[in-house]
Every structure is written in C-alpha cells, then in structure tokens.
Design a protein around this motif. Structure first.
Motif, short mmCIF file in Angstrom:
data_model
loop_
_atom_site.label_atom_id
_atom_site.label_comp_id
_atom_site.label_asym_id
_atom_site.label_seq_id
_atom_site.Cartn_x
_atom_site.Cartn_y
_atom_site.Cartn_z
N TYR A 191 -5.12 -3.41 -1.90
CA TYR A 191 -6.36 -4.07 -2.24
C TYR A 191 -7.25 -3.22 -3.15
O TYR A 191 -8.31 -3.65 -3.58
CB TYR A 191 -7.12 -4.44 -0.96
CG TYR A 191 -6.27 -5.19 0.03
CD1 TYR A 191 -5.96 -4.64 1.27
CD2 TYR A 191 -5.75 -6.44 -0.28
CE1 TYR A 191 -5.15 -5.31 2.17
CE2 TYR A 191 -4.95 -7.13 0.62
CZ TYR A 191 -4.65 -6.56 1.83
OH TYR A 191 -3.86 -7.24 2.72
N SER A 246 0.86 -1.17 0.00
CA SER A 246 0.00 0.00 0.00
C SER A 246 0.91 1.22 0.00
O SER A 246 1.99 1.20 0.58
CB SER A 246 -0.88 0.01 1.24
OG SER A 246 -1.81 -1.04 1.19
N GLY A 251 -2.17 -3.67 4.08
CA GLY A 251 -3.16 -2.61 3.96
C GLY A 251 -2.62 -1.23 4.29
O GLY A 251 -1.58 -1.07 4.91
N SER A 286 -4.63 1.60 -1.25
CA SER A 286 -4.36 0.30 -0.67
C SER A 286 -3.93 -0.71 -1.73
O SER A 286 -4.33 -0.62 -2.89
CB SER A 286 -5.61 -0.21 0.05
OG SER A 286 -5.45 -1.55 0.46
#
Length: 122
Positions: free
Chosen positions: A54, A33, A101, A52
């Motif tokens: 993700y 991240s 994260g 992030s």
C-alpha cells in the motif's frame, strides 16, 4: 511461486555504505509487501525495513535514519541502502515477500531469498 535473489552484500569498514538488491521472479508491485530481515550468528532473525504493497515504509529503531528501503516495480527489485554502517549491523540479510500488508514477524512471510552476507569491521 515467487523466487527472490539477493545481492550486494560484502565487507566494509564502520561508517561505510552498501546497497542490497533483491530481484523477484514475478511482478510484486500490486500484491506483495516486501521486507528485509537480518540474522546474526546466535541471534533470532529480526526485521530491518519493510515496504507495504500500500506504499508506507517502516524501519527498525536500530536502523532509522541510516537505512532506506525502496522498490522499483518496473524491475521487480527491492533495495536496501545502508549508510553509516556499524559493526552491529553485521549479519546475513534476507529479502522476503508476502501477500497483503507488511509485517515485522518473519513467520508471516512465505517467500524468502537465500541471503547475502554483510560484514562491518570496526
């Protein structure tokens, strides 16, 4: 070791725009991240925007609607598009990376660039 190099800072008048870049020495797309922080003289380092590993992005309230963070994984580069700049945006801007994260806490990031100065005049 991840090395980060920021560029794109400068001096602009209020209302102007700048785009900051942060080039990473390794591929960060699948593990890291990344975030932009800034620090003005006499103030603590604060998170500005993050992206992030993700996918989701997040922004400090003070820059929402004006700044956009993005990432080009093919170029290993993080960007921060800054529009409608204000004098209070004046600071040294740092790029940071961490495994996993994203976080708003500077001490969660172990990889940092050297910073690029942004100065906004009224």
């Amino acid at each position: 070791q991840v090395q980060l190099v920021e560029s794109g800072g400068g001096s602009v008048q209020a209302g102007g725009s700048l785009r900051l870049s942060c080039a990473a020495s390794v591929y960060t797309g699948s593990r890291y991240s990344m975030a932009w922080f800034r620090q003005a003289p006499g103030k603590e380092r604060e998170g500005v925007a993050s992206i992030s590993v993700y996918g989701p992005t997040s922004y400090a309230d003070s820059v929402k609607g004006r700044f956009t963070v993005s990432k080009d994984n093919a170029k290993n580069t993080l960007y921060l598009q800054m529009n409608s700049l204000k004098p209070e945006d004046t600071a040294m801007y740092y790029c940071a990376a961490r495994l996993g994260g994203s976080s708003w806490r500077a001490f969660d990031y172990i990889h940092w660039g050297q910073g690029t100065q942004v100065t906004v005049s009224s």
